[in-house]
Write an enzyme that holds these catalytic residues in place. Structure first.
Site, PDB file in Angstrom:
ATOM      1  CE1 TYR A   1      -3.776   2.432   0.660  1.00 10.84           C
ATOM      2  CE2 TYR A   1      -2.301   3.375   2.299  1.00 10.84           C
ATOM      3  CZ  TYR A   1      -3.440   3.457   1.532  1.00 10.84           C
ATOM      4  OH  TYR A   1      -4.239   4.570   1.623  1.00 10.84           O
TER       5      TYR A   1
ATOM      6  CE  LYS B   1      -3.476   5.562  -1.566  1.00 11.78           C
ATOM      7  NZ  LYS B   1      -4.501   6.236  -2.386  1.00 11.78           N
TER       8      LYS B   1
END
Length: 246
Positions: free
Chosen positions: A153, A157
């Protein structure tokens, strides 16, 4: 200067959570919104009694992204702002980086990175046709803090933060501003499901001693979309109550 009257806004991942909060906040500021999400029923619910519309969107599919922008042109008359909020977050399995499987990694990157890139590709001709506009990428404060057991994750990002800088350079001559809004832990349904004791998770490390509610994030999005940010591009605006200073 935060008035968005007449602005035409596409928001991905708008069936709930932060995406729904953005859709309502932009609508309240005078914008017409197309809420896009894999969950069409949820997107339609988001737009109940609000100007604009809803569409099913799978950001992993370039044709779906293209249809979304075509629908925005048909429904709203064009596109002035794209909010790239769609991401895999809810239900994401946390694991040490060397225990993340290839399938887990690829699933996150396909939505969070490739999906964001594809929506930017699809929307850019419409933004150029409008004479310029704004792309707001939803990043994460975890890129600065390095949250453990979440590399798939955080890496996704981080890629969005980097993409923002490249696109800001490439699209500046077209008067298209590209910025990243990086929230910290925000009390959406996804966070409440994802974290044990979500409201207190990490809050002691924030200068403001709490985690965000969606309403705490909306103002930053309105700023980046508005004339108040007319000379702001390529930037990351971290909205996390002072957990990280970047």
């Amino acid at each position: 200067m935060f008035d968005l009257q007449g602005k035409r806004v596409v928001i991905t991942g708008a069936a709930g959570g932060l995406g729904r909060a953005f859709a309502h906040g932009f609508s309240d500021a005078g914008a017409s919104v197309l809420a896009a999400d894999l969950d069409l029923a949820g997107a339609k619910e988001t737009m109940t009694n609000r100007p604009g519309g809803a569409i099913a969107l799978d950001v992993r599919d370039m044709e779906s992204c293209t249809r979304c922008i075509a629908a925005a042109i048909d429904t709203l008359g064009g596109v002035d702002v794209l909010v790239n909020n769609a991401a895999i977050y809810a239900g994401l399995t946390r694991a040490p980086f060397d225990e993340i499987t290839s399938d887990m990694w690829d699933q996150v990157q396909a939505v969070n990175v490739k999906g964001t890139w594809q929506m930017c590709k699809a929307a850019t001709p419409a933004l150029r046709a409008a004479g310029g506009g704004a792309i707001i990428q939803i990043g994460s404060a975890t890129v600065s803090s390095g949250s453990p057991n979440w590399m798939h994750y955080v890496a996704s990002k981080g890629a969005i933060h980097a993409m923002t800088r490249v696109m800001a350079r490439e699209l500046g001559a077209d008067a298209i501003r590209v910025n990243t809004l990086a929230p910290g832990v925000t009390m959406t349904e996804a966070s409440l499901d994802h974290f044990d004791n979500a409201r207190s998770y990490g809050a002691a490390n924030a200068a403001l001693r709490r985690n965000a509610d969606p309403q705490d994030i909306i103002g930053a999005g309105l700023f980046l979309a508005s004339a108040a940010a007319a000379f702001v591009t390529g930037q990351t605006l971290t909205v996390d109550g002072g957990k990280v200073f970047s």
